[in-house]
Design an enzyme around this catalytic site. Structure first.
Site, short mmCIF file in Angstrom:
data_model
loop_
_atom_site.label_atom_id
_atom_site.label_comp_id
_atom_site.label_asym_id
_atom_site.label_seq_id
_atom_site.Cartn_x
_atom_site.Cartn_y
_atom_site.Cartn_z
CG ASP A 109 30.83 -25.12 -24.82
OD1 ASP A 109 32.07 -25.13 -24.69
OD2 ASP A 109 30.19 -26.02 -25.39
CG ASP A 117 29.60 -29.99 -26.62
OD1 ASP A 117 30.08 -29.45 -25.60
OD2 ASP A 117 30.07 -29.82 -27.76
#
Length: 169
Positions: free
Chosen positions: A131, A115
């Site tokens: 995401d 991330d």
């Protein structure tokens, strides 16, 4: 069949972009300090997420791999069989598939999901392009379902109205 090929090509591009950005984040962002793109608002920062969304199910790699794999196989089958025909539905499913595959690749080969986006004003959990694809795809799919439900209700109401307007014998 052309729409399925277009969806798969779009998915391939999104998955490739996701993996390229994640590679960049692991290579250049991980050893560095976070980078503010918009001071105090939006930042690039490196995080290894060993769970699912919002850090849920930390350390549950295999259950996450299995569930994600099953959902992706079902999504792919639905796309390939051609059940999805509306552009909004196709777009939503393509985004969901792309995001799912992007994060599955990380989880499978790295043991975590890379991330890198951080939205500071609400202290939102760090996230990635995959995401974004999953969230936007889910939102579009829900919107499509609502539109379809409203359309079906209107059609039923119109049919009922037609029946009551017909003269009796």
């Amino acid at each position: 069949m052309l729409t399925v090929l277009f969806s798969l090509a779009a998915a391939t591009l999104l998955i490739s972009a996701d993996q390229l950005i994640k590679w960049w984040a692991r290579t250049f962002l991980a050893p560095a300090e976070p980078i503010w793109l918009i001071e105090g608002i939006f930042q690039l920062t490196y995080v290894e997420n060993r769970g699912a969304a919002w850090g849920l199910f930390q350390g549950q790699r295999w259950p996450l791999l299995i569930v994600t794999g099953i959902v992706l196989i079902l999504l792919l089958c639905y796309l390939v069989v051609g059940k999805a025909t509306h552009p909004m539905e196709l777009t939503a499913l393509t985004l969901l598939f792309s995001g799912g595959v992007g994060n599955l690749i990380d989880r499978l080969f790295l043991g975590f999901v890379t991330d890198y986006f951080y939205y500071a004003p609400i202290n939102f959990p760090v996230f990635n392009l995959a995401d974004v694809c999953v969230v936007v795809g889910t939102g579009l799919l829900c919107l499509y379902w609502v539109i379809q439900a409203v359309r079906q209700q209107r059609e039923k109401a119109a049919e009922t109205e037609e029946k009551t307007d017909e003269p009796e014998d």
